[in-house]
Design a protein around this motif. Structure first.
Motif, short mmCIF file in Angstrom:
data_model
loop_
_atom_site.label_atom_id
_atom_site.label_comp_id
_atom_site.label_asym_id
_atom_site.label_seq_id
_atom_site.Cartn_x
_atom_site.Cartn_y
_atom_site.Cartn_z
N GLY A 1 11.56 -7.29 -3.29
CA GLY A 1 11.14 -7.77 -1.98
C GLY A 1 10.64 -6.65 -1.09
O GLY A 1 10.54 -5.49 -1.50
N PHE A 2 10.34 -7.00 0.14
CA PHE A 2 9.84 -6.06 1.15
C PHE A 2 10.88 -4.98 1.43
O PHE A 2 12.06 -5.28 1.59
N THR A 3 10.42 -3.72 1.55
CA THR A 3 11.35 -2.63 1.87
C THR A 3 10.99 -1.91 3.17
O THR A 3 11.87 -1.57 3.94
N HIS A 4 9.71 -1.64 3.39
CA HIS A 4 9.34 -0.86 4.56
C HIS A 4 7.82 -0.89 4.75
O HIS A 4 7.09 -1.38 3.90
N TYR A 5 7.38 -0.33 5.87
CA TYR A 5 5.96 -0.06 6.07
C TYR A 5 5.85 1.30 6.74
O TYR A 5 6.78 1.77 7.39
N GLY A 6 4.72 1.95 6.56
CA GLY A 6 4.49 3.27 7.12
C GLY A 6 3.36 3.25 8.13
O GLY A 6 2.34 2.60 7.92
#
Length: 127
Positions: free
Chosen positions: A93-98
């Motif tokens: 699943g989704f973990t992070h964005y930069g």
């Protein structure tokens, strides 16, 4: 089907963040650079995003056995999808964005003032 759902979740999150950044007073936020997701099978995910979505592999990190642990897929000139291997400790699943920032310290201070909390290896610069 699971791959499609992960893609849609990541894309939706990315679009929401870019719209929010573009329409808000987030001075110093230049753009969203990447979205990170954990996937059950990196080679299958690379094949999916290459064949179905037309993304190109930018680079990869492998373990001591030569197995991929992280693969960056290039979506556009400045936007990437980071594929990480899911494990028992890291669910798919989704973990992070930069974000690309003009001034990291100022951006962190701005987000903290707004009540954003998070985690990271450097508590002064990761929220």
């Amino acid at each position: 089907m699971r791959g499609v759902m992960l893609f849609v979740a990541g894309l939706s999150t990315g679009l929401a963040v870019q719209v929010a950044v573009a329409q808000s007073g987030n001075k110093g936020v230049v753009l969203m650079n990447h979205v990170g997701i954990n996937v059950a099978n990196i080679p299958e995910a690379v094949t999916y995003y290459t064949d179905k979505m037309g993304y190109k592999e930018a680079f990869r990190v492998t373990d001591d056995k030569g197995q991929p642990t992280i693969v960056y897929m290039q979506i556009s000139k400045n936007t990437f999808l980071e594929l990480n291997q899911a494990t028992a400790q890291r669910a798919p699943g989704f973990t992070h964005y930069g974000l690309v920032l003009e001034n990291a310290a100022a951006a962190v201070a701005m987000f903290k003032q707004r009540g954003v909390t998070g985690y990271g290896s450097d508590p002064e610069h990761v929220i």
